[in-house]
Design a protein around this motif. Structure first.
Motif, PDB file in Angstrom:
ATOM      1  N   LYS A   1       8.073   5.692   3.133  1.00 39.45           N
ATOM      2  CA  LYS A   1       9.327   6.451   2.919  1.00 39.45           C
ATOM      3  C   LYS A   1       9.642   7.449   4.022  1.00 39.45           C
ATOM      4  O   LYS A   1       9.886   8.633   3.766  1.00 39.45           O
ATOM      5  CB  LYS A   1       9.281   7.164   1.564  1.00 39.45           C
ATOM      6  N   ARG A   2       9.683   6.966   5.240  1.00 39.82           N
ATOM      7  CA  ARG A   2      10.005   7.844   6.362  1.00 39.82           C
ATOM      8  C   ARG A   2      11.519   7.958   6.530  1.00 39.82           C
ATOM      9  O   ARG A   2      12.277   7.071   6.124  1.00 39.82           O
ATOM     10  CB  ARG A   2       9.389   7.306   7.662  1.00 39.82           C
ATOM     11  N   GLY A   3      11.953   9.024   7.162  1.00 46.43           N
ATOM     12  CA  GLY A   3      13.357   9.232   7.459  1.00 46.43           C
ATOM     13  C   GLY A   3      13.471  10.489   8.287  1.00 46.43           C
ATOM     14  O   GLY A   3      12.920  11.529   7.899  1.00 46.43           O
ATOM     15  N   ASP A   4      14.158  10.419   9.453  1.00 42.47           N
ATOM     16  CA  ASP A   4      14.242  11.597  10.321  1.00 42.47           C
ATOM     17  C   ASP A   4      15.383  11.369  11.305  1.00 42.47           C
ATOM     18  O   ASP A   4      16.056  10.327  11.252  1.00 42.47           O
ATOM     19  CB  ASP A   4      12.895  11.808  11.035  1.00 42.47           C
ATOM     20  N   ILE A   5      15.595  12.327  12.200  1.00 39.88           N
ATOM     21  CA  ILE A   5      16.608  12.112  13.223  1.00 39.88           C
ATOM     22  C   ILE A   5      16.206  10.890  14.060  1.00 39.88           C
ATOM     23  O   ILE A   5      15.022  10.532  14.115  1.00 39.88           O
ATOM     24  CB  ILE A   5      16.778  13.357  14.124  1.00 39.88           C
TER      25      ILE A   5
ATOM     26  N   VAL B   1      12.003   3.332   3.822  1.00 44.25           N
ATOM     27  CA  VAL B   1      12.573   4.481   4.535  1.00 44.25           C
ATOM     28  C   VAL B   1      13.568   5.191   3.621  1.00 44.25           C
ATOM     29  O   VAL B   1      14.109   4.599   2.681  1.00 44.25           O
ATOM     30  CB  VAL B   1      13.292   4.058   5.838  1.00 44.25           C
ATOM     31  N   SER B   2      13.818   6.460   3.934  1.00 44.28           N
ATOM     32  CA  SER B   2      14.766   7.264   3.167  1.00 44.28           C
ATOM     33  C   SER B   2      16.052   7.447   3.981  1.00 44.28           C
ATOM     34  O   SER B   2      15.993   7.809   5.158  1.00 44.28           O
ATOM     35  CB  SER B   2      14.145   8.624   2.848  1.00 44.28           C
TER      36      SER B   2
ATOM     37  N   PRO C   1       0.849  -1.201   0.000  1.00 45.85           N
ATOM     38  CA  PRO C   1       0.000   0.000   0.000  1.00 45.85           C
ATOM     39  C   PRO C   1       0.885   1.251   0.000  1.00 45.85           C
ATOM     40  O   PRO C   1       1.862   1.320   0.747  1.00 45.85           O
ATOM     41  CB  PRO C   1      -0.789  -0.090   1.314  1.00 45.85           C
ATOM     42  N   GLN C   2       0.543   2.196  -0.855  1.00 44.50           N
ATOM     43  CA  GLN C   2       1.254   3.474  -0.883  1.00 44.50           C
ATOM     44  C   GLN C   2       0.523   4.421   0.061  1.00 44.50           C
ATOM     45  O   GLN C   2      -0.590   4.871  -0.211  1.00 44.50           O
ATOM     46  CB  GLN C   2       1.285   4.017  -2.312  1.00 44.50           C
TER      47      GLN C   2
END
Ligand SMILES: O=c1ccn([C@@H]2O[C@H](COP(=O)(O)O)[C@@H](O)[C@H]2O)c(=O)[nH]1
Length: 276
Positions: free
Chosen positions: A96-100, A125-126, A61-62
């Motif tokens: 596509k999550r990505g964070d500190i 994830v990014s 799922p997008q």
């Protein structure tokens, strides 16, 4: 507890190597004769699950197409994930999550902790805050038999301007990501649980995927122009770990469940021939 890599390898052996994206584009809802609202979204997602969740290895799922309907869309995403998993498909939530790191830990709880109603088998994830910032996702995934797919060489034409940039050690940014992910999968059998996203559209870029030892998700087939015959030049000796992914090409066959199944079977057969 079985690792995601093992569960994915078993699913691909049993069901064939195919990931189908659930991307409820407004244009697809219209094409299916559905309204571009929460009722249309629910019918679309439920139909894809009915058609494919008992037969394809992975459904993807997008998240964006569910998020655009706000909290009710997220509710449909929750039921789509749950129903897909109940029917036996592995669910890769394309988010596509990505964070500190500290924030990444919260994303990991949201999507990879079984206590969450949004828990999937794996997420995208990014890595562009640094692969190390993704450690909380790797940890929560490992603790729960989940997987993580890290963007490596994406299928869109804008990707190379960042991903092919060369760092001081002469490696490209993408090769640095690939090498860091390879380290996470050392010794894993039959397959590591940390995968990479490598677009089927990118051609032979000269990147070395030989040590990844994890799944290689290949989006870009169909609507973005790549064909199964492109897989060999993109993946070379690493073809055995490729998970081909289609969204619009298969989804356009709906709303007939029979036609959706036929489109997925065609895609899987074409890829199987190309993957050898
Ligand atoms: O490099 C990437 C990473 C993710 N995607 C996602 O895959 C699907 C592709 O949809 P199609 O309809 O088959 O083109 C979509 O959800 C993208 O966000 C990608 O295309 N490329």
């Amino acid at each position: 507890m079985e690792t995601f890599g093992k569960r994915l390898a078993e699913a691909m052996d049993k069901r064939g190597r195919l990931c189908v994206g659930i991307d409820p584009h407004a244009a697809l809802l219209t094409r299916w004769g559905l309204s571009d609202d929460i009722a249309g979204l629910e019918r679309f997602a439920r139909t894809v699950v009915e058609a494919l969740a008992d037969r394809v290895a992975v459904l993807k799922p997008q998240s964006a197409f569910f998020e655009r309907f706000g909290s009710r869309g997220i509710g449909i995403l929750e039921s789509t994930i749950r129903q897909s998993r109940e029917a036996g498909a592995l669910v890769l939530l394309d988010v596509k999550r990505g964070d500190i790191g500290s924030t990444m830990a919260a994303y990991a709880s949201a999507y990879l902790d079984p206590a969450s109603s949004l828990c999937a088998d794996a997420i995208t994830v990014s890595p562009y805050l640094g692969v190390g910032s993704l450690q909380p996702a790797f940890d929560v995934a490992a603790a729960n038999g989940g997987g993580v797919f890290v963007l490596g060489l994406t299928s869109n034409p804008e990707g190379p301007s960042v991903q092919h940039a060369v760092a001081s050690d002469k490696r490209t940014v993408a090769q640095t990501v690939i090498d860091e992910i390879s380290q996470l999968n050392v010794g894993a059998e039959p397959l590591g649980s940390v995968g990479l996203v490598i677009g089927a559209t990118i051609g032979d870029t000269g990147h070395d995927l030989s040590r990844v030892n994890g799944p290689l998700l290949a989006p870009g087939l169909g609507a973005q122009g790549a064909t199964p015959s492109d897989l060999r030049s993109v993946f070379g000796e690493s073809l055995r770990n490729v998970l081909p992914s289609y969204s619009r090409e298969v989804l356009a066959a709906g709303p007939s469940v029979v036609e959706l199944r036929a489109a997925a079977e065609r895609a899987a057969a074409d890829c199987e021939t190309a993957l050898g």
